[in-house]
Design an enzyme around this catalytic site. Structure first.
Site, PDB file in Angstrom:
ATOM      1  N   LYS A   1       0.878  -1.181   0.000  1.00  0.00           N
ATOM      2  CA  LYS A   1       0.000   0.000   0.000  1.00  0.00           C
ATOM      3  C   LYS A   1       0.911   1.226   0.000  1.00  0.00           C
ATOM      4  CE  LYS A   1      -1.843   2.995   1.985  1.00  0.00           C
ATOM      5  NZ  LYS A   1      -1.631   4.429   1.603  1.00  0.00           N
TER       6      LYS A   1
ATOM      7  N   GLU B   1       9.872   1.888  10.666  1.00  0.00           N
ATOM      8  CA  GLU B   1      10.901   2.909  10.414  1.00  0.00           C
ATOM      9  C   GLU B   1      10.197   4.243  10.438  1.00  0.00           C
ATOM     10  OE1 GLU B   1      13.059   1.873   6.898  1.00  0.00           O
ATOM     11  OE2 GLU B   1      13.852   0.082   7.839  1.00  0.00           O
TER      12      GLU B   1
ATOM     13  N   CYS C   1      14.301  10.833   6.150  1.00  0.00           N
ATOM     14  CA  CYS C   1      14.239  10.448   7.560  1.00  0.00           C
ATOM     15  C   CYS C   1      15.585  10.600   8.257  1.00  0.00           C
ATOM     16  CB  CYS C   1      13.736   9.022   7.689  1.00  0.00           C
ATOM     17  SG  CYS C   1      14.744   7.852   6.787  1.00  0.00           S
TER      18      CYS C   1
ATOM     19  N   GLU D   1       9.885  17.054  14.103  1.00  0.00           N
ATOM     20  CA  GLU D   1      10.372  16.727  12.756  1.00  0.00           C
ATOM     21  C   GLU D   1       9.667  17.649  11.756  1.00  0.00           C
ATOM     22  OE1 GLU D   1       9.108  13.035  10.848  1.00  0.00           O
ATOM     23  OE2 GLU D   1      11.182  12.641  10.291  1.00  0.00           O
TER      24      GLU D   1
HETATM   25  P1  NAD Z   1       2.578   8.723   7.111  1.00  0.00           P
HETATM   26  O1  NAD Z   1       2.764   7.990   8.391  1.00  0.00           O
HETATM   27  O2  NAD Z   1       1.602   9.816   7.073  1.00  0.00           O
HETATM   28  O3  NAD Z   1       2.146   7.714   5.947  1.00  0.00           O
HETATM   29  C1  NAD Z   1       2.929   6.592   5.618  1.00  0.00           C
HETATM   30  C2  NAD Z   1       2.031   5.530   5.036  1.00  0.00           C
HETATM   31  O4  NAD Z   1       1.138   5.074   6.052  1.00  0.00           O
HETATM   32  C3  NAD Z   1       1.157   6.000   3.882  1.00  0.00           C
HETATM   33  O5  NAD Z   1       1.093   4.992   2.902  1.00  0.00           O
HETATM   34  C4  NAD Z   1      -0.198   6.195   4.537  1.00  0.00           C
HETATM   35  O6  NAD Z   1      -1.266   6.067   3.643  1.00  0.00           O
HETATM   36  C5  NAD Z   1      -0.187   5.077   5.547  1.00  0.00           C
HETATM   37  N1  NAD Z   1      -1.102   5.249   6.693  1.00  0.00           N
HETATM   38  C6  NAD Z   1      -1.535   6.404   7.246  1.00  0.00           C
HETATM   39  N2  NAD Z   1      -2.377   6.136   8.266  1.00  0.00           N
HETATM   40  C7  NAD Z   1      -2.473   4.779   8.357  1.00  0.00           C
HETATM   41  C8  NAD Z   1      -3.176   3.898   9.223  1.00  0.00           C
HETATM   42  N3  NAD Z   1      -3.971   4.337  10.202  1.00  0.00           N
HETATM   43  N4  NAD Z   1      -3.025   2.571   9.029  1.00  0.00           N
HETATM   44  C9  NAD Z   1      -2.229   2.082   8.051  1.00  0.00           C
HETATM   45  N5  NAD Z   1      -1.548   2.890   7.202  1.00  0.00           N
HETATM   46  C10 NAD Z   1      -1.660   4.215   7.362  1.00  0.00           C
HETATM   47  O7  NAD Z   1       4.037   9.201   6.684  1.00  0.00           O
HETATM   48  P2  NAD Z   1       4.417  10.135   5.453  1.00  0.00           P
HETATM   49  O8  NAD Z   1       4.006  11.540   5.809  1.00  0.00           O
HETATM   50  O9  NAD Z   1       3.928   9.505   4.205  1.00  0.00           O
HETATM   51  O10 NAD Z   1       6.016  10.006   5.449  1.00  0.00           O
HETATM   52  C11 NAD Z   1       6.871  10.849   6.151  1.00  0.00           C
HETATM   53  C12 NAD Z   1       7.345  10.197   7.439  1.00  0.00           C
HETATM   54  O11 NAD Z   1       8.031   8.982   7.142  1.00  0.00           O
HETATM   55  C13 NAD Z   1       8.340  11.033   8.197  1.00  0.00           C
HETATM   56  O12 NAD Z   1       8.012  11.037   9.565  1.00  0.00           O
HETATM   57  C14 NAD Z   1       9.666  10.334   7.985  1.00  0.00           C
HETATM   58  O13 NAD Z   1      10.640  10.531   8.975  1.00  0.00           O
HETATM   59  C15 NAD Z   1       9.226   8.916   7.918  1.00  0.00           C
HETATM   60  N6  NAD Z   1      10.236   8.092   7.241  1.00  0.00           N
HETATM   61  C16 NAD Z   1      11.022   7.272   8.021  1.00  0.00           C
HETATM   62  C17 NAD Z   1      12.035   6.512   7.430  1.00  0.00           C
HETATM   63  C18 NAD Z   1      12.926   5.634   8.277  1.00  0.00           C
HETATM   64  O14 NAD Z   1      13.638   4.817   7.723  1.00  0.00           O
HETATM   65  N7  NAD Z   1      12.920   5.763   9.595  1.00  0.00           N
HETATM   66  C19 NAD Z   1      12.226   6.579   6.059  1.00  0.00           C
HETATM   67  C20 NAD Z   1      11.411   7.428   5.300  1.00  0.00           C
HETATM   68  C21 NAD Z   1      10.413   8.175   5.920  1.00  0.00           C
END
Ligand code: NAD
Length: 517
Positions: A192, A267, A301, A398
C-alpha cells in the site's frame, strides 16, 4: 518560477501521455483492476499542484482480495527454490536499471524531488533487488546447536503474506528496500503506497510482473491510510506489517494490528543531530551538514535537521552554512541544475512554512531562507535557524523540509545531553578528529545509526533502523530476514538421554522432573 525545457521535460510529457492519462489501477492476483466500489482519488504534481492522474482508491474489500491472492500465491512461492527466486529478483533489477530514467522522471513529477537525486535513487532500487537476490538461496539457513544427547538445528521459513506500507518521500527506493527482502525470503506481499506519491509503485508492480514473478506474489493496492492502510494492518491473513512513515502512524498501526497479533517493523521519524566539534575538518563537515539537510528537499528520515556546533566556531560555521543555503538552486525538479524542488503537497508545504513563524516566536534567528519561493507550487527557500535552544519546537519536532536548526554547545558533555534530549533516535552524525572522543560519544549517542566524519553513506549489509520513537527493528543484510522469516528449532535425540518415567510407582533416581519448559 521560470522553466528551462530539458530532455527530461520531453520524457515527462511522453510518460504523462503513455502512462498517466488513463489513471492508475490496483494490481491484484496478477491483474490490473479498479476498486471494487469504483472509487478513485486525484493525485497532483507539486510543481504547480495541477492534477497528475486519477488513482483507484482501495478499501477493505480490495485489501481482502489482495490478501487472499497473496495467501494463495504463498502456498507455491514458499516452495520455489532460492536459486529461482534469485534469478527473478535479478531480472527485476535489470528491468529497473533499464527504465531508471523513466522511474526518475515520474518520481520527480509525483514527489517534487530533484531529478539529479532520483536517477541514483532508482538505481539504488535495483541494487536492493540484487543484494537480496544473491542472499535468497541462503535465506533459510540456520545454525547447528548441539547439546548432550541431542542434535539441535535451526532453520528459517518465510512468515507468510506480509503488508508493506510506504511513505511519500523517495517512494520507489523505499518500496524496493522492503519488498526485495520479503520476496527473497519467500514471503508474498500486499503493498500500500502513499496516497501523495502512488505513481512509481505502479511501475514497480509492472516491472516485477514482466520479470516473471508468479501471479499473486506481489499485489498493489492504492488508497488512503485510514481505509486501505488500516484494512491491511487488520487483515487476518497478513502475518506482518513492514511500515515506513510517521511515528504517530506507527502507534495507530500497532493498535490496529493488536487483535491479529501482527508482527511489526517500524521505520519512523527522526530529529537527527549532527555534532561539530572545533577540532573537526570543518570544510568537510560543512559539505556534509549542507548535503544532509538540503538534499532530497530535506524530506528524508536520516536528514541531520539539528546541527550542534561548539561555541568557539559557532558564528563562523553558521555563517558558512547560511551562505551555502542562500546559493542553493530552488526550482523545477526536472531541471538537472535544480538542487531543491517543491515540497510534496500543499498540506506539507503549510506545515513546513508554519515553522518559520514558530522560530521567530520562540526567539530564534532566521539566518537564511524562511520564506516561500515563487507564487505557485510548494517551493520554500533552504532555511537556517540560529541561536536556537534545544527545548524549542524547531529543535524537537520533525519539520521534514529543507530547514536546519543550529544550536551552540560548550563541551562534550553538553553536546551529548543536547543530542539525546529528543524523543527520536534514528541517526546521528559526529565530526571530530579526536579518536577517543569519537568512540566515547558514539557509544553514548542514542541513535540506531551513527556516522563519524561522514554523511549518510549506506552499506547494505549493515543494520538500518532507529531507537526510541524512531522505530522498531532493523533492515539490511540478514536483519531483514529476521523479520520476514520464522526461526524454527528442531531437536533430534541421539537416543542416549533418559526420559522421566511417570506411572511406574518408583521414586525418581535422579532429579529430572523440571527439565522441560
Ligand atoms: P505517514 O505515516 O503519514 O504515511 C505513511 C504511510 O502510512 C502512507 O502509505 C499512509 O497512507 C499510511 N497510513 C496512514 N495512516 C495509516 C493507518 N492508520 N493505518 C495504516 N496505514 C496508514 O508518513 P508520510 O508523511 O507519508 O512520510 C513521512 C514520514 O516517514 C516522516 O516522519 C519520515 O521521517 C518517515 N520516514 C522514516 C524513514 C525511516 O527509515 N525511519 C524513512 C522514510 C520516511
Amino acid at each position: 518560477m521560470t522553466q528551462t525545457l530539458t530532455p527530461n521535460h520531453e520524457l515527462a510529457a511522453r510518460l504523462r501521455e503513455s502512462r498517466l492519462k488513463d489513471g492508475l489501477k490496483h494490481f491484484i492476483g496478477g491483474e490490473w483492476v479498479d476498486s471494487q466500489g469504483g472509487a478513485t482519488f486525484q493525485t497532483h504534481t507539486p510543481t504547480d499542484n495541477s492534477p497528475l492522474t486519477t488513482v483507484a482508491s482501495g478499501d477493505a474489500t480490495d485489501i481482502d482480495r489482495a490478501a487472499r491472492a497473496a495467501y494463495d500465491a504463498f502456498q507455491t512461492w514458499r516452495e520455489v527454490g532460492g536459486a529461482e527466486r534469485r534469478n527473478i529478483l535479478h531480472k527485476i533489477a535489470d528491468l529497473i536499471e533499464a527504465r531508471a530514467q523513466d522511474i526518475a522522471v515520474l518520481e520527480s513529477l509525483d514527489t517534487g524531488q530533484a531529478i539529479r537525486f532520483m536517477k541514483s535513487a532508482a538505481v539504488r532500487g535495483a541494487e536492493n533487488f540484487r543484494f537480496y537476490a544473491d542472499r535468497a538461496p541462503a535465506a533459510g539457513d540456520g545454525q547447528s546447536l548441539p547439546a548432550p544427547g541431542f542434535l539441535n538445528y535451526t532453520l528459517r521459513q518465510p512468515i507468510g503474506p506480509v503488508g508493506v506500507i510506504t511513505p511519500w518521500n523517495t517512494p520507489f527506493m523505499l518500496s524496493t528496500w522492503k519488498i526485495a527482502p520479503a520476496l527473497a525470503a519467500g514471503c508474498t506481499v500486499v503493498h500500500k503506497p502513499a496516497e501523495w506519491s502512488p505513481v512509481t509503485a505502479t511501475l514497480l508492480a509492472e516491472i516485477m510482473d514482466e520479470a516473471g514473478l508468479p501471479k499473486g506474489v506481489h499485489n498493489l493496492v492504492h488508497g488512503y491510510g485510514e481505509s486501505a492502510g488500516k484494512a491491511l494492518t487488520e487483515h487476518p491473513l497478513i502475518q506482518a506489517i513492514a511500515f515506513v512513515g510517521e511515528t504517530v502512524t506507527g502507534s495507530h498501526i500497532m493498535r490496529q494490528g493488536a487483535d491479529t497479533l501482527k508482527r511489526v517493523h517500524f521505520e519512523l521519524g527522526g530529529k537527527n543531530p549532527v555534532v561539530v566539534f572545533d577540532d573537526a575538518d570543518l570544510d568537510k563537515a560543512l559539505d556534509a551538514v549542507v548535503f544532509m539537510i538540503y538534499s532530497l528537499n530535506g524530506e528524508r528520515c536520516t536528514s541531520s535537521s539539528r546541527v550542534l556546533i561548539q561555541e568557539g566556531i559557532y558564528d563562523e560555521f553558521t555563517a558558512r552554512i547560511a551562505e551555502r543555503a542562500r546559493n542553493i538552486r530552488v526550482g523545477d525538479p526536472l531541471d538537472p541544475a535544480t538542487e531543491v524542488g517543491p515540497l510534496v503537497h500543499p498540506r506539507h508545504f503549510e506545515k513546513v512554512m508554519s515553522y518559520f513563524n514558530k522560530a521567530r516566536e520562540e526567539g530564534a534567528t532566521v539566518a537564511a531562507g524562511g520564506e516561500r519561493v515563487g507564487g505557485e507550487g510548494n517551493y520554500v527557500s533552504p532555511t537556517l535557524f540560529t541561536r536556537a535552544r534545544n527545548d524549542m519546537r524547531i529543535a524537537q519536532e520533525e519539520i521534514f523540509g529543507p530547514v536546519l536548526t543550529a544550536i551552540p554547545f560548550r563541551d562534550e558533555a553538553e553536546a551529548l545531553h543536547l543530542a539525546n534530549d529528543v524523543k527520536y533516535g534514528l541517526a546521528g552524525y559526529l565530526w571530530t578528529n579526536d579518536l577517543t572522543r569519537a568512540h566515547r560519544f558514539a557509544h553514548g549517542l542514542e541513535a540506531g545509526m551513527i556516522w563519524v566524519n561522514s554523511e549518510n553513506v549506506r552499506h547494505l549489509p549493515t543494520p538500518f533502523g532507529g531507537m526510541k520513537n524512531s522505530g522498531i527493528g532493523r533492515d539490511g543484510g540478514d536483519y531483514s530476514f529476521e523479520f520476514y522469516m520464522e526461526t524454527k528449532n528442531i531437536a533430534i535425540s541421539l537416543g542416549t538421554h533418559q526420559t522421566a518415567r511417570l506411572g511406574v510407582g518408583q521414586p525418581p533416581k535422579v532429579p529430572q522432573e523440571g527439565a522441560g519448559e
